[in-house]
Structure formats: C-alpha cells, structure tokens
Design an enzyme around this catalytic site. Structure first.
Site, PDB file in Angstrom:
ATOM      1  N   HIS A 155      -7.306  -6.233  -2.251  1.00  0.00           N
ATOM      2  CA  HIS A 155      -8.231  -5.039  -2.489  1.00  0.00           C
ATOM      3  C   HIS A 155      -8.244  -4.591  -3.907  1.00  0.00           C
ATOM      4  O   HIS A 155      -7.233  -4.787  -4.700  1.00  0.00           O
ATOM      5  CB  HIS A 155      -7.927  -3.850  -1.542  1.00  0.00           C
ATOM      6  CG  HIS A 155      -8.677  -2.813  -1.437  1.00  0.00           C
ATOM      7  ND1 HIS A 155      -8.781  -1.876  -2.343  1.00  0.00           N
ATOM      8  CD2 HIS A 155      -9.867  -2.764  -0.407  1.00  0.00           C
ATOM      9  CE1 HIS A 155      -9.482  -0.855  -1.864  1.00  0.00           C
ATOM     10  NE2 HIS A 155     -10.131  -1.478  -0.614  1.00  0.00           N
TER      11      HIS A 155
ATOM     12  N   ASP B 181       0.735  -4.314   0.251  1.00  0.00           N
ATOM     13  CA  ASP B 181      -0.292  -3.304   0.668  1.00  0.00           C
ATOM     14  C   ASP B 181      -0.413  -3.566   2.230  1.00  0.00           C
ATOM     15  O   ASP B 181      -1.080  -4.556   2.697  1.00  0.00           O
ATOM     16  CB  ASP B 181      -1.471  -3.683  -0.020  1.00  0.00           C
ATOM     17  CG  ASP B 181      -2.583  -2.987   0.284  1.00  0.00           C
ATOM     18  OD1 ASP B 181      -2.586  -2.422   1.221  1.00  0.00           O
ATOM     19  OD2 ASP B 181      -3.693  -3.136  -0.223  1.00  0.00           O
TER      20      ASP B 181
ATOM     21  N   GLN C  26      -4.148  -2.776   5.911  1.00  0.00           N
ATOM     22  CA  GLN C  26      -4.793  -3.545   7.117  1.00  0.00           C
ATOM     23  C   GLN C  26      -3.945  -4.211   8.112  1.00  0.00           C
ATOM     24  O   GLN C  26      -4.196  -4.508   9.152  1.00  0.00           O
ATOM     25  CB  GLN C  26      -5.716  -4.629   6.619  1.00  0.00           C
ATOM     26  CG  GLN C  26      -6.994  -4.258   5.780  1.00  0.00           C
ATOM     27  CD  GLN C  26      -7.993  -3.426   6.258  1.00  0.00           C
ATOM     28  OE1 GLN C  26      -8.110  -3.278   7.724  1.00  0.00           O
ATOM     29  NE2 GLN C  26      -8.792  -2.875   5.906  1.00  0.00           N
TER      30      GLN C  26
ATOM     31  N   LYS D  79      -6.767   4.438   8.746  1.00  0.00           N
ATOM     32  CA  LYS D  79      -7.185   3.304   9.543  1.00  0.00           C
ATOM     33  C   LYS D  79      -6.115   2.954  10.594  1.00  0.00           C
ATOM     34  O   LYS D  79      -6.404   2.058  11.462  1.00  0.00           O
ATOM     35  CB  LYS D  79      -6.704   1.964   8.498  1.00  0.00           C
ATOM     36  CG  LYS D  79      -7.723   2.181   7.276  1.00  0.00           C
ATOM     37  CD  LYS D  79      -7.606   0.787   6.337  1.00  0.00           C
ATOM     38  CE  LYS D  79      -8.035   1.057   5.085  1.00  0.00           C
ATOM     39  NZ  LYS D  79      -9.408   0.979   4.925  1.00  0.00           N
TER      40      LYS D  79
ATOM     41  N   CYS E  32     -14.676  -4.203  -1.680  1.00  0.00           N
ATOM     42  CA  CYS E  32     -13.515  -3.787  -2.870  1.00  0.00           C
ATOM     43  C   CYS E  32     -12.887  -5.144  -3.083  1.00  0.00           C
ATOM     44  O   CYS E  32     -11.380  -4.741  -3.296  1.00  0.00           O
ATOM     45  CB  CYS E  32     -13.039  -2.619  -2.278  1.00  0.00           C
ATOM     46  SG  CYS E  32     -13.766  -1.354  -1.905  1.00  0.00           S
TER      47      CYS E  32
HETATM   48  N1  C6P Z   1     -10.224  -0.959   2.661  1.00  0.00           N
HETATM   49  C1  C6P Z   1     -12.296  -1.589   3.803  1.00  0.00           C
HETATM   50  O1  C6P Z   1     -13.444  -1.513   4.142  1.00  0.00           O
HETATM   51  P1  C6P Z   1      -7.548   3.942   1.081  1.00  0.00           P
HETATM   52  O2  C6P Z   1      -8.771   3.986   0.497  1.00  0.00           O
HETATM   53  O3  C6P Z   1      -6.615   4.265  -0.169  1.00  0.00           O
HETATM   54  O4  C6P Z   1      -7.128   4.498   2.197  1.00  0.00           O
HETATM   55  O5  C6P Z   1      -7.281   2.149   1.174  1.00  0.00           O
HETATM   56  C2  C6P Z   1      -7.381   1.477   0.219  1.00  0.00           C
HETATM   57  C3  C6P Z   1      -7.448  -0.224   0.647  1.00  0.00           C
HETATM   58  C4  C6P Z   1      -6.119  -0.710   0.088  1.00  0.00           C
HETATM   59  N2  C6P Z   1      -5.884  -1.929   0.537  1.00  0.00           N
HETATM   60  C5  C6P Z   1      -6.435  -2.714   1.658  1.00  0.00           C
HETATM   61  C6  C6P Z   1      -6.114  -3.857   2.089  1.00  0.00           C
HETATM   62  C7  C6P Z   1      -7.544  -1.831   2.245  1.00  0.00           C
HETATM   63  O6  C6P Z   1      -8.386  -2.656   3.125  1.00  0.00           O
HETATM   64  C8  C6P Z   1      -7.956  -0.693   1.701  1.00  0.00           C
HETATM   65  C9  C6P Z   1      -9.176  -0.019   2.163  1.00  0.00           C
HETATM   66  C10 C6P Z   1     -11.446  -0.297   3.332  1.00  0.00           C
HETATM   67  O7  C6P Z   1     -11.830  -2.793   3.571  1.00  0.00           O
HETATM   68  C11 C6P Z   1     -12.357   0.622   2.263  1.00  0.00           C
HETATM   69  S1  C6P Z   1     -12.600  -0.127   0.793  1.00  0.00           S
END
Ligand code: C6P
Length: 411
Positions: A128, A205, A208, A231, A369
C-alpha cells in the site's frame, strides 16, 4: 435469510448488530462489499462510544478528579485488551495511533534519524502507498537505498533473489501481512527469519490481516506491527502500533508535546517512558476504548470462525465470478483473504463500480492505493470486492448477477 455456507455463523443475528446493513442505497438493499476499505461498526461499539461521552468523558493521565481517573482507567484497560488480543509481551509495547498510516510514519521517521547512505531498506512490490511513501521520504533524507522484493503473476512475493535483497546492509524490512489490492496472505515468517538473520528489523503492515486472522506477535517475533481500528469494526482515527520494547526505546519520539515528556526546561527535555513517549497530546481516548470493544466483539464471534466463514465466501464468489466470460481475477494465490480484484475485458472498472452502485452494491474501484501493483499488471486499476463475516452467500449471488448485468450494459 438462509444460514450461510458450511461454517455456521449465526449471520442473521450478527447482521442485526449493524443497522446500516438494513438500509437502502439507490432504492436497493445495500450490499456492502468494501470491507477492505473500512468495516461497518456494530451497535456494541457505537454504544461504547455513546457511554463514554455520556458517562466518562474527561482528559486522561492528568486529572485528580473522578472522571479523569475513570477515563484513564478505561483507556489503559483498552491498551491491555489489545496487548492480550495480539499477545504482546508488555502493554507498554502497544502505542495508540490514528491508524496504520500514522504507525508506519512513526517508525519510518524514527529510522530516518539513524539511517545512513550505506544502509538499505527493503519493501515489497505489493505494498500500500502508506508502506512505500514514508520510506521513500526517509531514503531521500538519509541517502539510504530502497530495494524492492518483486511479485509473481499470481500476486505472491518472488523470493528467488532474497539473499541479494536482504543482506547485512539491510536495516529494516517493511511489508504487508495481507495485500489490500490482491488479498494475498504473505509468508511473513520467512521474511521475519531472514531479516533477523541479517540483523535487520522488520515491520509488518497488518491493516488487512488483523481483521481476519488471529495475530500472535510473540510467536511471529516481529519487531513492529501496525493495524487500523476502522478495518476491525472499530471507529476511524484509531489504530495500534506494536513495537518490541527495545526498538521503541531506541527510536526517538515522533511528535513533541504534552504527555510525552518527563522534564521540560529550555536547556533540555527528557521524555516519558513507554508508551507515553509516543503518545503526544490528548489521544483519541474514546477511539481507543471503542477499538477495544470492537476487539472484544470480534473475539466473541471468534476470529477462527470469521476466517473460515470468509474463506468460504471467497471461494464461492471466486467460482461464480470466474464463470463470467472475459473476467480476470488479479491475485490468485492459494493463500488469500476474502478480497477479489478483477476486471472484465473491455470494461473500465470505474464504469462497472458506478453501475453496480446504482444497484445498491458497494465495491471499490481504482488502484487501491497500490499503484505499483497496477503497473506490474499493466492495468489502470481493478474492481475490488472485499467480504466480511456479516456478508452472505445470497449477497454474493446478487452481486454476481449485477456484474453480469453491468457487463451486458457496458459491452
Ligand atoms: N487500505 C483500502 O481500501 P489507514 O488509512 O491508515 O487506516 O490504512 C492504510 C493502509 C495501510 N496498509 C494497508 C495494507 C491498507 O489496506 C491500508 C488501507 C484501504 O485498501 C484504504 S486505502
């Protein structure tokens, strides 16, 4: 609504925790398949938020009065809930953040204070943007080199050149546990071992992974782990950074301000011990408490059951979608979370997403992203359906019919 699939979750009862799932969108019953972007919030979590503001709202760690003490206790209890859930050795290794992005930036900025031009940092091609850009900024500042683990056509790490990618020069490896764009569950144990053999730290990270898998941080032996509350059925604006105590002690503070200090003079400031060193200013107190409630909620259902149920939904939806001519799924690993990224020949994913939104179905379209993944497949983006334990096989059927209908309208 019939009980779904073989793994017996009482989905009907679970769905009653989510009023939003009963609403209509564009005149049709909502089908929410954008869970990888954000999960829905059950009544239990909303009630925890309301109770907090109705009964306990105060600033923490700084008041002698009863409300402040209550809020402090609830906040610190939330930290312990996360510690227990993720099996961290100590509660001070749990830092509340605004989310995964914040956690990664905190670690990247800390490493930025001691990396040099001789050092290397390793990322994968499946990340991401929030696990790419902070490290690029650090490399620009320090001169450290960014190396990239490639991926295969199936959307898995290609580890054939691992010995040349992770070496004695590597200072930190940062990769996602589960890919948001492809759903691949990565073999992180191999990378943790390799990083440690080379004396490097490793950050996972877990944005997910944590909503779907039971994570045991001590067993993984990972140095840093980041998650987002929103999430995991929690609210937005709250997340967790786990760091091993030694690493968190080595990193400098990320932000300066109230609460993160020991003594402040104009000559020199000393910092508070963990975890306060990394929690400058008034934190998201209510968010932390509600996040802990969401974790309790997930545990009451059982993450093992959640993972098994979602896997069945994934397999069912995959086979239904693949029966549609011209449909291609990106990310075909045998080890996947319940995410399906796909395109239909000749149809832009944005058009598909817009049309099925008119039918009440929420999916995400675009690069998710994760532009390097789209570049790898030479596509502008995909349509992505991502499932949660409150989704049903019947919803998958309606979705598949909607995709077919959209295809015939757009072809
Ligand atoms: N992915 C998606 O639709 P935040 O925004 O800080 O809560 O998470 C960022 C982020 C970081 N790593 C991974 C693997 C992610 O999937 C995400 C967030 C969402 O896939 C929104 S872009």
């Amino acid at each position: 609504m019939s009980k779904a699939l073989e793994v017996q979750l009482d989905v009907e009862k679970i769905r009653s925790d989510y009023p939003i799932l009963s609403r209509k969108v564009n005149g049709q019953p909502l089908i929410y398949f954008d869970n990888a972007a954000t999960s829905q919030t059950p009544n239990q979590v909303v009630e925890a938020i309301v109770t907090y503001y109705h009964q306990h709202n105060a600033n923490i760690h700084r008041g002698v009065h009863a409300l402040s003490q209550e809020a402090t206790d609830l906040y610190e209890q939330a930290r312990k809930t996360l510690q227990k859930h993720f099996n961290a050795a100590k509660d001070k290794e749990i830092i509340f953040t605004a989310g995964t992005t914040h956690g990664i930036n905190l670690v990247a900025s800390g490493f930025g204070s001691f990396l040099t031009a001789d050092d290397e940092v390793v990322v994968s091609a499946m990340e991401h943007h929030s696990n790419i850009v902070p490290w690029q900024l650090v490399c620009e500042k320090t001169g450290a080199q960014l190396k990239v683990i490639p991926i295969t056509e199936k959307g898995e790490w290609d580890l054939t050149e691992l010995d040349t990618l992770i070496t004695e020069k590597t200072k930190i490896v940062f990769v996602n546990h589960v890919s948001n764009a492809l759903g691949t569950i990565n073999p992180v144990e191999k990378l943790i071992q390799k990083a440690h053999d080379c004396g490097a730290a490793i950050l996972l990270d877990g944005a997910q992974a944590a909503p779907h898998l039971q994570i045991d941080l001590q067993q993984l032996d990972v140095d840093f782990y980041t998650v987002s509350g929103h999430k995991m059925c929690g609210p937005t604006g709250i997340g967790m950074l786990y760091g091993k105590e030694d690493w968190l002690n080595k990193l400098p503070p990320y932000q300066g301000g109230g609460e993160m200090i020991d003594q402040v003079t104009f000559e020199k400031t000393t910092y508070a011990p963990l975890p306060q060193k990394f929690e400058a200013g008034t934190p998201n107190i209510c968010g932390a408490i509600a996040f802990a409630k969401a974790i309790d909620y997930l545990n009451e259902i059982g993450l093992d059951k959640i993972a098994a149920y979602e896997h069945e939904l994934l397999e069912y939806a995959t086979s239904q979608l693949l029966a549609i001519e011209g449909l291609k799924i990106y990310g075909t690993s045998a080890y996947k979370a319940a995410v399906i990224s796909f395109n239909i020949e000749g149809i832009h994913p944005y058009d598909l997403g817009t049309l099925i939104d008119k039918m009440g179905i929420a999916i995400r379209t675009g690069h998710h992203c994760a532009q390097p993944i789209m570049d790898f497949y030479r596509i502008p983006g995909t349509a992505r359906a991502s499932f949660a334990f409150y989704n049903t096989k019947e919803e998958v059927d309606i979705f598949v019919e909607a995709v077919k209908k959209a295809k015939s309208m757009l072809s």
